[in-house]
Each structure stands twice: as C-alpha cells, then as structure tokens.
Design a protein around this motif. Structure first.
Motif, PDB file in Angstrom:
ATOM      1  N   ARG A   6       0.845  -1.181   0.000  1.00 34.03           N
ATOM      2  CA  ARG A   6       0.000   0.000   0.000  1.00 34.03           C
ATOM      3  C   ARG A   6       0.885   1.236   0.000  1.00 34.03           C
ATOM      4  N   TYR A   7       0.772   2.023  -1.034  1.00 30.79           N
ATOM      5  CA  TYR A   7       1.507   3.283  -1.123  1.00 30.79           C
ATOM      6  C   TYR A   7       0.559   4.441  -0.850  1.00 30.79           C
ATOM      7  N   ASP A   8       1.125   5.543  -0.414  1.00 30.87           N
ATOM      8  CA  ASP A   8       0.348   6.768  -0.245  1.00 30.87           C
ATOM      9  C   ASP A   8       0.568   7.728  -1.409  1.00 30.87           C
ATOM     10  N   TYR A   9       1.770   7.649  -2.017  1.00 31.85           N
ATOM     11  CA  TYR A   9       2.143   8.591  -3.056  1.00 31.85           C
ATOM     12  C   TYR A   9       2.586   7.842  -4.321  1.00 31.85           C
ATOM     13  N   VAL A  10       2.063   8.268  -5.454  1.00 32.15           N
ATOM     14  CA  VAL A  10       2.563   7.808  -6.747  1.00 32.15           C
ATOM     15  C   VAL A  10       3.263   9.001  -7.384  1.00 32.15           C
ATOM     16  N   ILE A  11       4.554   8.850  -7.635  1.00 37.03           N
ATOM     17  CA  ILE A  11       5.370   9.947  -8.167  1.00 37.03           C
ATOM     18  C   ILE A  11       5.709   9.643  -9.624  1.00 37.03           C
ATOM     19  N   ARG A 124      -5.906  10.675 -13.514  1.00 33.63           N
ATOM     20  CA  ARG A 124      -7.236  10.945 -12.961  1.00 33.63           C
ATOM     21  C   ARG A 124      -7.746   9.750 -12.151  1.00 33.63           C
ATOM     22  N   PHE A 125      -7.530   8.547 -12.665  1.00 34.16           N
ATOM     23  CA  PHE A 125      -7.981   7.327 -11.990  1.00 34.16           C
ATOM     24  C   PHE A 125      -7.249   7.127 -10.666  1.00 34.16           C
ATOM     25  N   LEU A 126      -5.924   7.255 -10.676  1.00 32.10           N
ATOM     26  CA  LEU A 126      -5.143   7.005  -9.472  1.00 32.10           C
ATOM     27  C   LEU A 126      -5.322   8.089  -8.420  1.00 32.10           C
ATOM     28  N   ALA A 127      -5.671   9.289  -8.856  1.00 35.36           N
ATOM     29  CA  ALA A 127      -5.855  10.391  -7.910  1.00 35.36           C
ATOM     30  C   ALA A 127      -7.009  10.150  -6.945  1.00 35.36           C
ATOM     31  N   LYS A 128      -7.862   9.188  -7.257  1.00 31.97           N
ATOM     32  CA  LYS A 128      -8.964   8.842  -6.342  1.00 31.97           C
ATOM     33  C   LYS A 128      -8.446   8.177  -5.074  1.00 31.97           C
ATOM     34  N   ASP A 129      -7.316   7.476  -5.172  1.00 36.35           N
ATOM     35  CA  ASP A 129      -6.806   6.688  -4.051  1.00 36.35           C
ATOM     36  C   ASP A 129      -5.403   7.056  -3.592  1.00 36.35           C
ATOM     37  N   TYR A 130      -4.689   7.845  -4.400  1.00 34.77           N
ATOM     38  CA  TYR A 130      -3.309   8.182  -4.074  1.00 34.77           C
ATOM     39  C   TYR A 130      -3.091   9.682  -4.203  1.00 34.77           C
ATOM     40  N   ARG A 131      -2.061  10.157  -3.518  1.00 33.60           N
ATOM     41  CA  ARG A 131      -1.607  11.523  -3.733  1.00 33.60           C
ATOM     42  C   ARG A 131      -0.618  11.475  -4.894  1.00 33.60           C
ATOM     43  N   ILE A 132      -0.964  12.158  -5.961  1.00 30.94           N
ATOM     44  CA  ILE A 132      -0.169  12.105  -7.186  1.00 30.94           C
ATOM     45  C   ILE A 132       0.827  13.258  -7.211  1.00 30.94           C
ATOM     46  N   CYS A 133       2.073  12.914  -7.456  1.00 33.23           N
ATOM     47  CA  CYS A 133       3.134  13.921  -7.545  1.00 33.23           C
ATOM     48  C   CYS A 133       3.870  13.764  -8.872  1.00 33.23           C
ATOM     49  N   ALA A 171      19.903  13.654  -3.376  1.00 32.37           N
ATOM     50  CA  ALA A 171      19.374  14.836  -2.684  1.00 32.37           C
ATOM     51  C   ALA A 171      18.019  15.251  -3.247  1.00 32.37           C
ATOM     52  N   PHE A 172      17.818  15.051  -4.551  1.00 30.70           N
ATOM     53  CA  PHE A 172      16.525  15.390  -5.168  1.00 30.70           C
ATOM     54  C   PHE A 172      15.405  14.618  -4.479  1.00 30.70           C
ATOM     55  N   PHE A 173      15.595  13.321  -4.340  1.00 26.34           N
ATOM     56  CA  PHE A 173      14.548  12.489  -3.759  1.00 26.34           C
ATOM     57  C   PHE A 173      14.431  12.694  -2.253  1.00 26.34           C
ATOM     58  N   GLU A 174      15.519  13.053  -1.609  1.00 27.97           N
ATOM     59  CA  GLU A 174      15.448  13.363  -0.186  1.00 27.97           C
ATOM     60  C   GLU A 174      14.603  14.614   0.057  1.00 27.97           C
ATOM     61  N   ILE A 175      14.744  15.600  -0.847  1.00 23.03           N
ATOM     62  CA  ILE A 175      13.909  16.805  -0.742  1.00 23.03           C
ATOM     63  C   ILE A 175      12.442  16.450  -0.961  1.00 23.03           C
ATOM     64  N   VAL A 176      12.184  15.585  -1.940  1.00 20.23           N
ATOM     65  CA  VAL A 176      10.812  15.152  -2.192  1.00 20.23           C
ATOM     66  C   VAL A 176      10.222  14.506  -0.947  1.00 20.23           C
ATOM     67  N   LEU A 177      10.942  13.558  -0.367  1.00 21.05           N
ATOM     68  CA  LEU A 177      10.440  12.849   0.814  1.00 21.05           C
ATOM     69  C   LEU A 177      10.243  13.799   1.991  1.00 21.05           C
ATOM     70  N   GLN A 178      11.191  14.696   2.181  1.00 21.93           N
ATOM     71  CA  GLN A 178      11.077  15.649   3.288  1.00 21.93           C
ATOM     72  C   GLN A 178       9.875  16.570   3.091  1.00 21.93           C
ATOM     73  N   SER A 179       9.679  17.032   1.865  1.00 19.19           N
ATOM     74  CA  SER A 179       8.557  17.927   1.577  1.00 19.19           C
ATOM     75  C   SER A 179       7.216  17.236   1.790  1.00 19.19           C
ATOM     76  N   LEU A 180       7.168  15.954   1.460  1.00 20.26           N
ATOM     77  CA  LEU A 180       5.936  15.186   1.630  1.00 20.26           C
ATOM     78  C   LEU A 180       5.746  14.721   3.067  1.00 20.26           C
ATOM     79  N   GLY A 181       6.816  14.735   3.839  1.00 17.34           N
ATOM     80  CA  GLY A 181       6.755  14.159   5.176  1.00 17.34           C
ATOM     81  C   GLY A 181       6.524  12.668   5.109  1.00 17.34           C
TER      82      GLY A 181
END
Length: 239
Positions: A6-11, A124-133, A171-181
């Motif tokens: 189970r994921y919360d974010y689809v990037i 549009r479909f995935l945005a119903k169940d995930y936070r899309i980034c 560092a790019f992905f670390e910023i992403v993770l930090q920003s998303l918490g």
C-alpha cells in the motif's frame, strides 16, 4: 509485484512518461520558423529535432549521473537553446529575426503539452486513491506550463530548477520525501529513464516502475518493482 504494498504517493516523471517532449519541440520549431518568416516543411522540422538531440548529447545533458552536469544542468539547458538556434541558422537561415525565433521557441515550449497516450486517464484514476506527484528535471516555467493538463489531479510538483538539484541525485529524492513528510516505503516512482528516474528512486529506497513503452532490452540485473509498456497497466499494479 508479488504481494501488493500500500503506497500513499505515486510519483511520476514528466517527459516521455506523462508528456511528449518530441511533439512539443516540433510545435515549438514550427512556431519559431513562422515567427522568423521562414517557410519550412516537415522534413526541416525533423532535421531540427535531430540537431537538437545531437546538441543535447554534445553538451552532456544526457549524462545526468555526472556531478558536473548535475551542478550546471539548468545553465547548460539554456546554453542548449542558444547554441541550437545558431546551429539551425547555418542550415536554415533565419535572418535578422533569429533572436525572435529563439524566444518564440522557448515560449511555445511553455504551452500545455501533448500528453502520452493514456496519461490523463491514469492520473485521474489514481488520484482517487493516491496523492499524485510529479518529479521532473527541467526549467520551472517550461515544465509548469507543459503539465497544465494534470494540474487538477496533482498533490505536489517537484521541478529541478526550483529544488537546486536534479534526478538522479539522491538529494533530489530526499527533498521530495522531506517535503511530503513521507518515508520511502510510502512512495512509488514511475518513469521511463533508467539512469534518472529508476536509479535515483532506488538510491533513495523508493520502489519504482519502469515505463518501457518502446520495449527496450531489459538490462541484466535491473532491480525494479515492475515494468510496464502502457500506463493503463498501473491500474492493475496499484489496485
């Protein structure tokens, strides 16, 4: 994917995953020639695309793993555009309006993009169940405009020029993770580039899906969560 997680974010990556850079560039070249008052056909537009690809590679912009490219990526990107029109001018003289042609090219590249087949539907479909980034390398104004079709469904957009680093830099992905918490295991990355999207996500401990729509040979030992040829396959993978 074996047992489903189970994921919360689809990037998503942007270029060549959700949006079609090649089509956008063709449109921008047509507009540039029109602005310069030079009439050209489809063959000339394709020649310009080949010049663009060659110049991009010559400047090292494909070598995103190199520290020197990571450091100067956005400055080199701008150099690409200015040197590109100098090269094109030798083959298709643009006259006194070459600067206007270059400015038009850049402006049109900020327009809403041509989208990859099925991209709007799956987001549009995935945005119903995930936070899309979206996580993309590129210039801020250009990428923001080109991603307009997806704006209503996006939780966050991460553009390298705004972040000060590019994929695949950890560092790019670390910023992403930090920003998303978010923890890495709460995210999954979908992208077409093994050297940028997949390598960067893996370095940060993020699961990843290789969007291999052109059916490139799979490298030996490639460690990914899944491989897809069509974005619609994400419906089953992330169900």
């Amino acid at each position: 994917m074996g047992q489903r997680k189970r994921y919360d974010y689809v990037i998503f990556d942007a270029d060549m995953t959700l949006i079609e850079f090649n089509e956008d560039e063709r449109r921008a070249f047509r507009a540039a020639f029109s602005r310069a008052g030079v009439s050209v056909g489809a063959e000339a537009i394709e020649a310009c695309r080949r010049i663009s690809d060659s110049n991009w590679a010559e400047l090292g912009l494909n070598d995103v793993h190199l520290p020197e490219i990571q450091k100067e990526y956005h400055a080199i990107y701008r150099k690409h555009v200015s040197t590109l029109f100098a090269l094109i001018n030798k083959l298709y003289p643009l006259g006194a309006r070459i600067k206007e042609a270059e400015e038009t090219f850049l402006r049109v590249l900020c327009n809403p993009s041509h989208t990859v087949d099925g991209a709007e539907e799956i987001v549009r479909f995935l945005a119903k169940d995930y936070r899309i980034c979206i996580a993309t390398n590129g210039l801020s104004a250009m990428q923001t405009g080109r991603l307009t079709a997806f704006t209503p469904y996006l939780y966050r957009t991460f553009i390298s020029e705004e972040m000060g680093c590019i994929k695949p830099n950890k560092a790019f992905f670390e910023i992403v993770l930090q920003s998303l918490g978010a923890l890495p295991q709460a995210c999954i990355m979908v992208g077409d580039s093994l050297s940028s999207d997949i390598a960067g996500a893996r370095a940060a401990g993020i699961d990843c899906v290789w969007f291999n729509r052109f059916r490139k040979p799979r490298p030996a030992g490639l460690q990914i969560t899944a491989e897809i040829e069509r974005l619609a396959q994400l419906k089953e993978l992330l169900r």
